[in-house]
Write an enzyme that holds these catalytic residues in place. Structure first.
Site, PDB file in Angstrom:
ATOM      1  CB  CYS A  52       5.729   0.871   7.326  1.00 56.28           C
ATOM      2  SG  CYS A  52       5.363  -0.580   6.324  1.00 56.28           S
ATOM      3  CB  THR A 110      -0.908   0.005   1.252  1.00 56.89           C
ATOM      4  OG1 THR A 110      -0.097  -0.232   2.413  1.00 56.89           O
ATOM      5  CG2 THR A 110      -1.991  -1.034   1.183  1.00 56.89           C
ATOM      6  CB  THR A 140       3.351   7.289  -0.733  1.00 59.07           C
ATOM      7  OG1 THR A 140       3.693   6.934   0.613  1.00 59.07           O
ATOM      8  CG2 THR A 140       2.837   8.712  -0.772  1.00 59.07           C
TER       9      THR A 140
HETATM   10  P1  NAD Z   1       5.680  -6.268  -0.178  1.00 60.98           P
HETATM   11  O1  NAD Z   1       5.768  -5.283  -1.265  1.00 60.98           O
HETATM   12  O2  NAD Z   1       6.911  -6.927   0.353  1.00 60.98           O
HETATM   13  O3  NAD Z   1       4.684  -7.449  -0.591  1.00 60.98           O
HETATM   14  C1  NAD Z   1       3.432  -7.246  -1.165  1.00 60.98           C
HETATM   15  C2  NAD Z   1       3.209  -8.337  -2.205  1.00 60.98           C
HETATM   16  O4  NAD Z   1       1.866  -8.272  -2.684  1.00 60.98           O
HETATM   17  C3  NAD Z   1       4.091  -8.223  -3.451  1.00 60.98           C
HETATM   18  O5  NAD Z   1       4.875  -9.379  -3.583  1.00 60.98           O
HETATM   19  C4  NAD Z   1       3.094  -8.045  -4.603  1.00 60.98           C
HETATM   20  O6  NAD Z   1       3.509  -8.706  -5.795  1.00 60.98           O
HETATM   21  C5  NAD Z   1       1.867  -8.700  -4.032  1.00 60.98           C
HETATM   22  N1  NAD Z   1       0.608  -8.283  -4.677  1.00 60.98           N
HETATM   23  C6  NAD Z   1       0.170  -7.033  -4.928  1.00 60.98           C
HETATM   24  N2  NAD Z   1      -1.050  -7.058  -5.485  1.00 60.98           N
HETATM   25  C7  NAD Z   1      -1.398  -8.359  -5.604  1.00 60.98           C
HETATM   26  C8  NAD Z   1      -2.540  -9.030  -6.096  1.00 60.98           C
HETATM   27  N3  NAD Z   1      -3.600  -8.364  -6.569  1.00 60.98           N
HETATM   28  N4  NAD Z   1      -2.552 -10.377  -6.087  1.00 60.98           N
HETATM   29  C9  NAD Z   1      -1.498 -11.076  -5.610  1.00 60.98           C
HETATM   30  N5  NAD Z   1      -0.389 -10.488  -5.104  1.00 60.98           N
HETATM   31  C10 NAD Z   1      -0.339  -9.149  -5.103  1.00 60.98           C
HETATM   32  O7  NAD Z   1       4.908  -5.532   1.015  1.00 60.98           O
HETATM   33  P2  NAD Z   1       5.034  -5.834   2.591  1.00 60.98           P
HETATM   34  O8  NAD Z   1       6.245  -5.194   3.148  1.00 60.98           O
HETATM   35  O9  NAD Z   1       4.799  -7.297   2.798  1.00 60.98           O
HETATM   36  O10 NAD Z   1       3.789  -4.996   3.144  1.00 60.98           O
HETATM   37  C11 NAD Z   1       2.463  -5.411   2.897  1.00 60.98           C
HETATM   38  C12 NAD Z   1       1.532  -4.546   3.738  1.00 60.98           C
HETATM   39  O11 NAD Z   1       1.796  -4.760   5.127  1.00 60.98           O
HETATM   40  C13 NAD Z   1       1.697  -3.044   3.522  1.00 60.98           C
HETATM   41  O12 NAD Z   1       0.434  -2.437   3.640  1.00 60.98           O
HETATM   42  C14 NAD Z   1       2.572  -2.597   4.677  1.00 60.98           C
HETATM   43  O13 NAD Z   1       2.325  -1.257   5.050  1.00 60.98           O
HETATM   44  C15 NAD Z   1       2.113  -3.528   5.785  1.00 60.98           C
HETATM   45  N6  NAD Z   1       3.136  -3.816   6.800  1.00 60.98           N
HETATM   46  C16 NAD Z   1       4.424  -4.050   6.427  1.00 60.98           C
HETATM   47  C17 NAD Z   1       5.372  -4.373   7.413  1.00 60.98           C
HETATM   48  C18 NAD Z   1       6.803  -4.632   7.049  1.00 60.98           C
HETATM   49  O14 NAD Z   1       7.589  -4.786   7.971  1.00 60.98           O
HETATM   50  N7  NAD Z   1       7.183  -4.695   5.787  1.00 60.98           N
HETATM   51  C19 NAD Z   1       4.975  -4.493   8.751  1.00 60.98           C
HETATM   52  C20 NAD Z   1       3.635  -4.260   9.073  1.00 60.98           C
HETATM   53  C21 NAD Z   1       2.716  -3.933   8.089  1.00 60.98           C
HETATM   54  C1  UGA Z   2       8.159  -0.670  12.024  1.00 62.67           C
HETATM   55  C2  UGA Z   2       7.451  -0.888  13.371  1.00 62.67           C
HETATM   56  O1  UGA Z   2       8.443  -1.046  14.388  1.00 62.67           O
HETATM   57  C3  UGA Z   2       6.571  -2.122  13.311  1.00 62.67           C
HETATM   58  O2  UGA Z   2       5.844  -2.260  14.529  1.00 62.67           O
HETATM   59  C4  UGA Z   2       5.584  -1.977  12.152  1.00 62.67           C
HETATM   60  O3  UGA Z   2       4.780  -3.124  12.032  1.00 62.67           O
HETATM   61  C5  UGA Z   2       6.353  -1.772  10.857  1.00 62.67           C
HETATM   62  O4  UGA Z   2       7.184  -0.583  10.988  1.00 62.67           O
HETATM   63  C6  UGA Z   2       5.475  -1.527   9.682  1.00 62.67           C
HETATM   64  O5  UGA Z   2       4.346  -1.134   9.814  1.00 62.67           O
HETATM   65  O6  UGA Z   2       6.034  -1.736   8.616  1.00 62.67           O
HETATM   66  P1  UGA Z   2      10.276  -1.669  10.805  1.00 62.67           P
HETATM   67  O7  UGA Z   2      10.123  -0.500   9.909  1.00 62.67           O
HETATM   68  O8  UGA Z   2      10.422  -3.008  10.197  1.00 62.67           O
HETATM   69  O9  UGA Z   2       9.024  -1.767  11.794  1.00 62.67           O
HETATM   70  O10 UGA Z   2      11.534  -1.481  11.743  1.00 62.67           O
HETATM   71  P2  UGA Z   2      11.846  -0.606  13.052  1.00 62.67           P
HETATM   72  O11 UGA Z   2      12.618  -1.439  13.976  1.00 62.67           O
HETATM   73  O12 UGA Z   2      10.652   0.046  13.587  1.00 62.67           O
HETATM   74  O13 UGA Z   2      12.834   0.493  12.464  1.00 62.67           O
HETATM   75  C7  UGA Z   2      12.396   1.514  11.590  1.00 62.67           C
HETATM   76  C8  UGA Z   2      13.537   2.479  11.357  1.00 62.67           C
HETATM   77  O14 UGA Z   2      13.828   3.214  12.535  1.00 62.67           O
HETATM   78  C9  UGA Z   2      14.853   1.814  10.960  1.00 62.67           C
HETATM   79  O15 UGA Z   2      15.489   2.573   9.967  1.00 62.67           O
HETATM   80  C10 UGA Z   2      15.661   1.818  12.240  1.00 62.67           C
HETATM   81  O16 UGA Z   2      17.042   1.790  12.044  1.00 62.67           O
HETATM   82  C11 UGA Z   2      15.209   3.133  12.846  1.00 62.67           C
HETATM   83  N1  UGA Z   2      15.386   3.161  14.312  1.00 62.67           N
HETATM   84  C12 UGA Z   2      14.684   2.322  15.111  1.00 62.67           C
HETATM   85  C13 UGA Z   2      16.257   4.081  14.876  1.00 62.67           C
HETATM   86  O17 UGA Z   2      16.920   4.876  14.163  1.00 62.67           O
HETATM   87  N2  UGA Z   2      16.399   4.113  16.233  1.00 62.67           N
HETATM   88  C14 UGA Z   2      15.705   3.281  17.054  1.00 62.67           C
HETATM   89  O18 UGA Z   2      15.887   3.376  18.293  1.00 62.67           O
HETATM   90  C15 UGA Z   2      14.833   2.365  16.474  1.00 62.67           C
END
Ligand code: NAD
Ligand code: UGA
Length: 480
Positions: free
Chosen positions: A288, A102, A104
């Site tokens: 994120c 999802t 921007t």
């Molecule tokens: P990502 O880009 O790694 O994976 C998303 C996958 O979805 C891709 O492989 C893409 O090909 C697939 N996709 C898209 N549309 C599709 C469709 N119609 N059918 C089948 N596959 C499809 O993304 P991510 O990092 O796994 O994040 C996914 C969501 O979770 C986002 O909304 C993100 O904000 C949220 N999130 C991410 C993290 C994280 O640490 N990365 C943590 C918490 C929440």
């Molecule tokens: C973050 C949140 O921690 C998760 O809870 C959330 O689910 C996720 O985003 C998401 O929605 O994607 P993530 O981005 O994987 O997780 O990693 P973090 O550990 O939160 O670090 C984010 C950034 O902040 C990194 O660049 C890290 O180096 C930096 N950071 C973190 C600092 O500079 N200082 C800190 O003390 C902690």
């Protein structure tokens, strides 16, 4: 005492996840591991990604996470499957998690702020088209508040009541993911809490029973859908704000003689503040924090809450400033001339223990150094050279000018990064950088040589007797 429902037979036998990314892959692996009687199928449009999830060589998994290889090895092709056959996985599923990207929006209304929901929408249409019977649809992606309404609307156009067709109905729930990369499996196995937002009690109960297979019931919070969606954005906003706060203080420490580590320890001992997430650094990265803040800001403006929007926007502005202040400081240390100087950039992922480079602070710092003519040698233990190339050349809505004469190289070998370098810049806190033998490695560098530690991981004592000039985040230039 933890009581888990290992003896209870789940109603949710067939589980499907749309999206095999950083969330979908690890999350479903943990569900499969804890619910052996369920069949978990992870689907994606990306053929190469699915092939890599199925690769015998586990070093080729598309996501690097500590512990992931083991859990995939244990469950894959038993009750955990990765496939591009979306139709078949969706049609048999009792519950479908939508875990797609999802990002921007880069154009159109809300560009630069609002989330692009086209992947969520297309997933909802796929579910609508191919599902059968009653299906629980769970929003796992991070989405703007009220996205569940959009999903419901799309799905409602597929509801069938005809005598000839099996009746097709849906319950939509929100259950956002809070895992952090690098600790994904630990976070999934032992979360602080999980949220289930929804109205349909039966569906909430079924999802809750699924989680209760390994998560204590008191950690499963049931809320209304909108609170669940907003809580996810708010959690990330608060965490990002904390990093911008400590980074802002790091910049005051440097000219005043205070030490950010001492300040962080002093304030973190106050239990109301807490000691976690107080490491000053080069700015937060990852897919994120910025995206979700932008999303929140857009929402505030939509509801005409301009002051609230400006408040949260400052967290992002400070984060951008922190990255630029670091590259500027490096350039100024060399009296404005870094052209033809070899700078070794250690770490390209946005944090350690992940191969993810999305929004990594290393990207902006590298670009700014390249724009000033540096000869950059980039090292990272998990990120590939092609991924670095992709990030350095990516053009998006906020991209600065791409350096015309990009002069960078990539190496997996720390020694070759150090050889003849004028400066070493630590950008990611990889474990192996904690263990660098500075006495030995500094001999490989050109004199005078510099170390810029943007993560504050080097112990000052380890540099004594090296002739290195040393700058550390939140402490400034240090006389060794
Ligand atoms: P990502 O880009 O790694 O994976 C998303 C996958 O979805 C891709 O492989 C893409 O090909 C697939 N996709 C898209 N549309 C599709 C469709 N119609 N059918 C089948 N596959 C499809 O993304 P991510 O990092 O796994 O994040 C996914 C969501 O979770 C986002 O909304 C993100 O904000 C949220 N999130 C991410 C993290 C994280 O640490 N990365 C943590 C918490 C929440
Ligand atoms: C973050 C949140 O921690 C998760 O809870 C959330 O689910 C996720 O985003 C998401 O929605 O994607 P993530 O981005 O994987 O997780 O990693 P973090 O550990 O939160 O670090 C984010 C950034 O902040 C990194 O660049 C890290 O180096 C930096 N950071 C973190 C600092 O500079 N200082 C800190 O003390 C902690």
């Amino acid at each position: 005492m933890k009581i888990f429902l290992s003896k209870i037979t789940l109603a949710l036998k067939k589980i499907c996840c749309i999206g095999a990314g950083y969330v979908g892959g690890p999350t479903m692996a943990v569900i499969a591991n804890n619910c052996p009687e369920s069949k978990v199928t992870v689907v994606d449009l990306d053929i190469e990604k699915i092939a890599n999830w199925n690769n015998h060589d586990l070093t080729k998994l598309p996501v690097y996470e500590p512990g992931l290889k083991d859990i995939i090895k244990k469950n894959r092709n038993k009750n955990l499957f990765f496939t591009t056959n979306i139709k078949s996985a969706v049609s048999e599923a009792d519950i479908i998690f939508i875990s797609v990207n999802t990002p921007t929006k880069i154009k159109g209304l809300g560009a630069g702020y609002a989330s692009d929901l086209k992947w969520v929408e297309s997933s909802a249409r796929t579910v609508g088209e191919f599902s059968s019977g009653h299906t629980i649809v769970v929003e796992k992606s991070t989405v703007p508040v009220r996205t569940a309404e959009l999903i419901k609307k799309i799905l409602s156009s597929y509801i069938t009541n005809s005598d000839k067709l099996p009746i097709k109905t849906f319950s939509v729930l929100s259950s956002p993911e809070f895992l952090a990369e690098g600790t994904a499996l630990k976070d999934l196995e032992n979360p602080d809490r999980v949220l289930i937002g929804g109205e349909d009690e039966k569906a909430i109960n079924q999802l809750s029973l699924l989680y209760q297979k390994w998560i204590p019931k008191d950690k499963i919070f049931v809320t209304n859908v909108w609170s669940s969606e907003l809580s996810k954005l708010t959690a990330n906003a608060f965490l990002a704000q904390r990093i911008s706060s400590i980074n802002s203080i790091s910049s005051i420490c440097e000219p005043t003689g205070a030490d950010i580590k001492e300040v962080a320890r002093a304030i973190g001992a106050d239990s109301r503040i807490g000691k976690k997430f107080l490491n000053a650094g080069p700015g937060f990265g990852g897919s994120c924090f910025q995206k979700d803040l932008l999303n929140l800001i857009y929402l505030c403006r939509f509801y005409r809450l301009e002051e609230v929007a400006n408040y949260w926007e400052q967290v992002i502005l400070l984060n951008e400033w922190q990255k630029t202040r670091i590259s500027k400081l490096i350039i100024e240390t060399f009296f404005g001339t870094i052209s033809s100087k070899k700078l070794a950039l250690l770490g390209f992922s946005f944090k350690s223990n992940t191969n993810d480079t999305r929004e990594s602070p290393a990207i902006k710092i590298a670009r700014e150094l390249l724009e000033n003519g540096a000869d950059l040698c980039i090292h990272d233990p998990q990120v590939s050279e092609s991924q670095v190339a992709k990030e350095l050349n990516r053009n998006d809505y906020k991209t600065m000018k791409i350096p015309n004469e990009s002069n960078w190289s990539f190496t997996n070998n720390l020694k070759s990064a150090f050889e003849n370098a004028d400066a070493v810049i630590i950008v990611t806190e990889w474990e192996e950088y904690f263990r660098i033998n500075w006495k030995m490695m500094s001999n490989l560098m050109r004199r005078p040589s510099w170390v810029f530690d943007t993560r504050g991981i080097i112990k000052d004592d380890n540099l004594i007797g090296t002739n290195l000039n040393f700058w550390k985040i939140g402490k400034g230039f240090i006389d060794l």
